[in-house]
Motif scaffolding. Structure first.
Motif, PDB file in Angstrom:
ATOM      1  N   ILE A  20      14.641   8.601 -15.971  1.00  0.00           N
ATOM      2  CA  ILE A  20      16.032   8.130 -15.970  1.00  0.00           C
ATOM      3  C   ILE A  20      16.077   6.610 -15.919  1.00  0.00           C
ATOM      4  O   ILE A  20      16.844   5.950 -16.643  1.00  0.00           O
ATOM      5  N   ASP A  21      15.222   6.026 -15.056  1.00  0.00           N
ATOM      6  CA  ASP A  21      15.173   4.564 -14.947  1.00  0.00           C
ATOM      7  C   ASP A  21      14.758   3.931 -16.267  1.00  0.00           C
ATOM      8  O   ASP A  21      15.348   2.930 -16.717  1.00  0.00           O
ATOM      9  N   MET A  22      13.768   4.505 -16.938  1.00  0.00           N
ATOM     10  CA  MET A  22      13.306   3.973 -18.215  1.00  0.00           C
ATOM     11  C   MET A  22      14.397   4.058 -19.277  1.00  0.00           C
ATOM     12  O   MET A  22      14.600   3.124 -20.059  1.00  0.00           O
ATOM     13  N   LEU A  23      15.112   5.196 -19.313  1.00  0.00           N
ATOM     14  CA  LEU A  23      16.193   5.356 -20.290  1.00  0.00           C
ATOM     15  C   LEU A  23      17.297   4.335 -20.064  1.00  0.00           C
ATOM     16  O   LEU A  23      17.829   3.750 -21.023  1.00  0.00           O
ATOM     17  N   GLN A  24      17.636   4.100 -18.812  1.00  0.00           N
ATOM     18  CA  GLN A  24      18.683   3.121 -18.504  1.00  0.00           C
ATOM     19  C   GLN A  24      18.246   1.715 -18.894  1.00  0.00           C
ATOM     20  O   GLN A  24      19.038   0.929 -19.424  1.00  0.00           O
ATOM     21  N   ARG A  25      16.987   1.394 -18.674  1.00  0.00           N
ATOM     22  CA  ARG A  25      16.477   0.080 -19.059  1.00  0.00           C
ATOM     23  C   ARG A  25      16.466  -0.101 -20.567  1.00  0.00           C
ATOM     24  O   ARG A  25      16.532  -1.232 -21.080  1.00  0.00           O
ATOM     25  N   LEU A  26      16.377   1.017 -21.305  1.00  0.00           N
ATOM     26  CA  LEU A  26      16.407   0.956 -22.771  1.00  0.00           C
ATOM     27  C   LEU A  26      17.820   1.063 -23.337  1.00  0.00           C
ATOM     28  O   LEU A  26      18.000   1.159 -24.549  1.00  0.00           O
ATOM     29  N   LEU A 122      12.232   6.497 -29.218  1.00  0.00           N
ATOM     30  CA  LEU A 122      13.684   6.420 -29.412  1.00  0.00           C
ATOM     31  C   LEU A 122      14.010   5.620 -30.672  1.00  0.00           C
ATOM     32  O   LEU A 122      14.936   5.977 -31.421  1.00  0.00           O
ATOM     33  N   HIS A 123      13.257   4.575 -30.920  1.00  0.00           N
ATOM     34  CA  HIS A 123      13.469   3.779 -32.130  1.00  0.00           C
ATOM     35  C   HIS A 123      13.157   4.605 -33.376  1.00  0.00           C
ATOM     36  O   HIS A 123      13.871   4.525 -34.377  1.00  0.00           O
ATOM     37  N   ARG A 124      12.100   5.400 -33.308  1.00  0.00           N
ATOM     38  CA  ARG A 124      11.729   6.268 -34.425  1.00  0.00           C
ATOM     39  C   ARG A 124      12.871   7.232 -34.742  1.00  0.00           C
ATOM     40  O   ARG A 124      13.212   7.466 -35.899  1.00  0.00           O
ATOM     41  N   TYR A 125      13.479   7.802 -33.696  1.00  0.00           N
ATOM     42  CA  TYR A 125      14.599   8.723 -33.899  1.00  0.00           C
ATOM     43  C   TYR A 125      15.764   7.988 -34.562  1.00  0.00           C
ATOM     44  O   TYR A 125      16.331   8.465 -35.551  1.00  0.00           O
ATOM     45  N   SER A 126      16.129   6.803 -34.024  1.00  0.00           N
ATOM     46  CA  SER A 126      17.269   6.051 -34.563  1.00  0.00           C
ATOM     47  C   SER A 126      17.022   5.662 -36.012  1.00  0.00           C
ATOM     48  O   SER A 126      17.909   5.755 -36.864  1.00  0.00           O
ATOM     49  N   HIS A 127      15.792   5.214 -36.330  1.00  0.00           N
ATOM     50  CA  HIS A 127      15.468   4.789 -37.698  1.00  0.00           C
ATOM     51  C   HIS A 127      15.593   5.945 -38.677  1.00  0.00           C
ATOM     52  O   HIS A 127      16.175   5.813 -39.751  1.00  0.00           O
ATOM     53  N   ARG A 128      15.075   7.113 -38.304  1.00  0.00           N
ATOM     54  CA  ARG A 128      15.113   8.264 -39.209  1.00  0.00           C
ATOM     55  C   ARG A 128      16.530   8.764 -39.384  1.00  0.00           C
ATOM     56  O   ARG A 128      16.882   9.313 -40.421  1.00  0.00           O
ATOM     57  N   ARG A 129      17.355   8.624 -38.364  1.00  0.00           N
ATOM     58  CA  ARG A 129      18.714   9.143 -38.433  1.00  0.00           C
ATOM     59  C   ARG A 129      19.639   8.231 -39.227  1.00  0.00           C
ATOM     60  O   ARG A 129      20.727   8.621 -39.600  1.00  0.00           O
ATOM     61  N   GLN A 130      19.207   6.979 -39.484  1.00  0.00           N
ATOM     62  CA  GLN A 130      20.059   6.066 -40.245  1.00  0.00           C
ATOM     63  C   GLN A 130      19.875   6.245 -41.755  1.00  0.00           C
ATOM     64  O   GLN A 130      20.780   5.980 -42.525  1.00  0.00           O
ATOM     65  N   PHE A 131      18.720   6.696 -42.201  1.00  0.00           N
ATOM     66  CA  PHE A 131      18.417   6.774 -43.634  1.00  0.00           C
ATOM     67  C   PHE A 131      17.867   8.142 -43.999  1.00  0.00           C
ATOM     68  O   PHE A 131      16.689   8.422 -43.781  1.00  0.00           O
ATOM     69  N   PRO A 132      18.636   9.069 -44.568  1.00  0.00           N
ATOM     70  CA  PRO A 132      20.088   8.992 -44.761  1.00  0.00           C
ATOM     71  C   PRO A 132      20.814   9.333 -43.480  1.00  0.00           C
ATOM     72  O   PRO A 132      20.211   9.812 -42.542  1.00  0.00           O
ATOM     73  N   PRO A 133      22.145   9.130 -43.461  1.00  0.00           N
ATOM     74  CA  PRO A 133      22.914   9.459 -42.255  1.00  0.00           C
ATOM     75  C   PRO A 133      22.747  10.933 -41.894  1.00  0.00           C
ATOM     76  O   PRO A 133      22.730  11.802 -42.759  1.00  0.00           O
ATOM     77  N   ALA A 134      22.632  11.182 -40.644  1.00  0.00           N
ATOM     78  CA  ALA A 134      22.447  12.557 -40.191  1.00  0.00           C
ATOM     79  C   ALA A 134      23.726  13.348 -40.351  1.00  0.00           C
ATOM     80  O   ALA A 134      24.828  12.840 -40.157  1.00  0.00           O
ATOM     81  N   LYS A 135      23.565  14.593 -40.743  1.00  0.00           N
ATOM     82  CA  LYS A 135      24.699  15.495 -40.782  1.00  0.00           C
ATOM     83  C   LYS A 135      24.976  15.993 -39.369  1.00  0.00           C
ATOM     84  O   LYS A 135      24.048  16.244 -38.601  1.00  0.00           O
ATOM     85  N   PRO A 136      26.251  16.137 -39.001  1.00  0.00           N
ATOM     86  CA  PRO A 136      26.541  16.650 -37.660  1.00  0.00           C
ATOM     87  C   PRO A 136      25.913  18.016 -37.465  1.00  0.00           C
ATOM     88  O   PRO A 136      25.864  18.835 -38.379  1.00  0.00           O
ATOM     89  N   ALA A 137      25.436  18.269 -36.255  1.00  0.00           N
ATOM     90  CA  ALA A 137      24.843  19.571 -35.965  1.00  0.00           C
ATOM     91  C   ALA A 137      25.897  20.658 -36.071  1.00  0.00           C
ATOM     92  O   ALA A 137      27.040  20.478 -35.683  1.00  0.00           O
ATOM     93  N   SER A 138      25.511  21.772 -36.656  1.00  0.00           N
ATOM     94  CA  SER A 138      26.407  22.920 -36.750  1.00  0.00           C
ATOM     95  C   SER A 138      26.325  23.684 -35.426  1.00  0.00           C
ATOM     96  O   SER A 138      25.392  24.441 -35.185  1.00  0.00           O
ATOM     97  N   LEU A 139      27.310  23.430 -34.570  1.00  0.00           N
ATOM     98  CA  LEU A 139      27.266  23.979 -33.222  1.00  0.00           C
ATOM     99  C   LEU A 139      27.784  25.404 -33.190  1.00  0.00           C
ATOM    100  O   LEU A 139      28.807  25.723 -33.779  1.00  0.00           O
ATOM    101  N   GLN A 140      27.064  26.211 -32.487  1.00  0.00           N
ATOM    102  CA  GLN A 140      27.466  27.600 -32.298  1.00  0.00           C
ATOM    103  C   GLN A 140      27.946  27.751 -30.861  1.00  0.00           C
ATOM    104  O   GLN A 140      27.251  27.364 -29.923  1.00  0.00           O
ATOM    105  N   VAL A 141      29.121  28.270 -30.694  1.00  0.00           N
ATOM    106  CA  VAL A 141      29.695  28.403 -29.361  1.00  0.00           C
ATOM    107  C   VAL A 141      28.975  29.522 -28.610  1.00  0.00           C
ATOM    108  O   VAL A 141      28.884  30.645 -29.087  1.00  0.00           O
TER     109      VAL A 141
END
Length: 407
Positions: A20-26, A122-141
């Protein structure tokens, strides 16, 4: 890109606080916490989903792999970071599960936890999600606990049955009991629509008991008509941790005056990776009752040859993905090697997903004997199965295969 929403699934207080501390620092501000899989599913249900799960597999790998599988199937998780060292077998397991379900494995945080490593993931996730833009997750209730309990109380969870047949002759060799939720407003729901809820609310045993009772009642009716049928039921590995369910199986068999040899219990291969304490003993207890044990979806999970030899299984069910194009070199190799393996271990083999006559013919040519799939017979209600059995029994020999295809 906005900061991702992150769920930390970890029951070790010191490590959880460090994450949690690491995530907050990032700069990650939207952080959810869970100490076990049930709590994590509830968090996903309430929040609507997360971008990344930081998950510690240490001590509870089976439970947490199952959580990741359910969460990704529901469309509520996009990526995962693992927070513990993995054995090669576990690393292959997570990697294969990720590739099959679309879950992105960002990496493994080694001990001691390092801020730079987490930042890169986290940077790897952000980079991959920008090109192309991610489609919203199809949420199942996820159905609410009250709704599921009401469905159980009103008998809305019903057993449907899908035959297993001899590929060459079309003769019936058994059937599988499948859970269906006959919902009053949403129609007939499949396990993918409610299994995660059953696991989250710890109601899977209750659902099994409903399906089991209906299946044995049908077997008793058919037995009186002179037809002995091996009926298979699905079990989740977590159901075999304690002895209560085994006692229920034994009492119900005695009540219906049926032998254990008339039953087959199917467990998904990916649930056999790291069995909880007591599970192996309960598998042996089922075998001592005379029941068969089947490894379901073989080829999609991560069991080893050592496990196959050590655990008391009597049947392999090959995942249907491999038979859609059975003559492709890779698929043919898997089918023939699985057939050879089953013979060498004195286990029967059932081929799932038989979808056409061409597939059926190719499997017969390779030496396969038993199959299951929509081309052979679709899942049907108790009444539908009895009608199907009547039609197949009355059909002339040359028309028996057509009669097997069902409604």
């Amino acid at each position: 890109m906005n900061s991702p929403r992150v769920l930390v699934l970890d029951n070790q207080g010191f490590q959880r606080d460090a994450l949690i501390d690491m995530l907050q620092r990032l700069g990650v501000r939207d952080v959810l916490l869970a100490s076990d899989a049930e709590q994590a599913l509830e968090q996903l249900h309430v929040s609507g989903g997360v971008d990344i799960v930081l998950c510690d597999l240490a001590g509870r790998p089976l439970e947490r792999l199952e959580f990741l599988r359910c969460a990704s199937q529901l469309g509520r998780v996009r990526a995962v970071v693992l927070c513990s060292e993995l054995s090669p077998e576990l690393h292959r397991a997570v990697g294969q599960m990720a590739s099959l379900s679309g879950l992105e494995l960002l990496g493994v945080l080694s001990q001691p936890l390092q801020l730079r490593s987490l930042h890169l993931m986290l940077h790897r996730y952000s980079h991959r999600r920008q090109f192309p833009p991610a489609k919203p997750a199809s949420l199942q209730v996820l159905p609410s606990e009250a709704e599921v309990r009401r469905g159980l109380g009103l008998g809305q969870f019903r057993a449907w049955f899908q035959p297993k047949v001899d590929l060459a002759s079309g003769a019936l060799v058994g059937a599988e009991a499948l859970a269906r939720w006959e919902h009053p407003s949403r129609g007939v729901l499949l396990p993918k629509d409610f299994l995660a809820a059953m696991l989250a609310y710890d109601l899977i045993d209750e659902m099994f008991k409903h399906v089991f009772e209906q299946g044995l009642s049908l077997m008793r009716i058919l037995f009186r008509q002179g037809l002995e049928l091996e009926l298979a039921f699905n079990l989740h590995a977590s159901q075999l941790v304690g002895s209560e369910l085994l006692g229920h199986v034994q009492r119900t068999l005695q009540c219906h005056q049926l032998p254990g040899s008339s039953l087959m219990f199917e467990l998904a291969e990916n649930g056999l990776l790291d069995l909880p304490p007591g599970t192996e003993e309960n598998l042996l207890r089922l075998r001592r009752l005379g029941c068969g044990l089947s490894i379901d979806d073989f080829g999609s999970g991560f069991s080893s040859l050592k496990q196959l030899c050590h655990l008391p299984f009597s049947q392999i069910k090959l995942e249907g993905e491999f038979v859609q194009n059975p003559l492709a070199p890779h698929n043919r190799a898997i089918i023939t090697s699985t057939l050879a393996l089953s013979r060498s271990l004195n286990m029967s083999l059932v081929i799932e997903g038989v979808s056409s006559q061409d597939v059926c013919d190719a499997l017969i040519a390779m030496g396969c004997q038993t199959g299951q799939g929509y081309y052979l017979a679709r899942p049907m209600t108790c009444q539908g199965l009895q009608q199907w059995l009547g039609r197949s029994a009355q059909a002339p020999r040359g028309e028996a295969a057509d009669a097997l295809k069902g409604p």
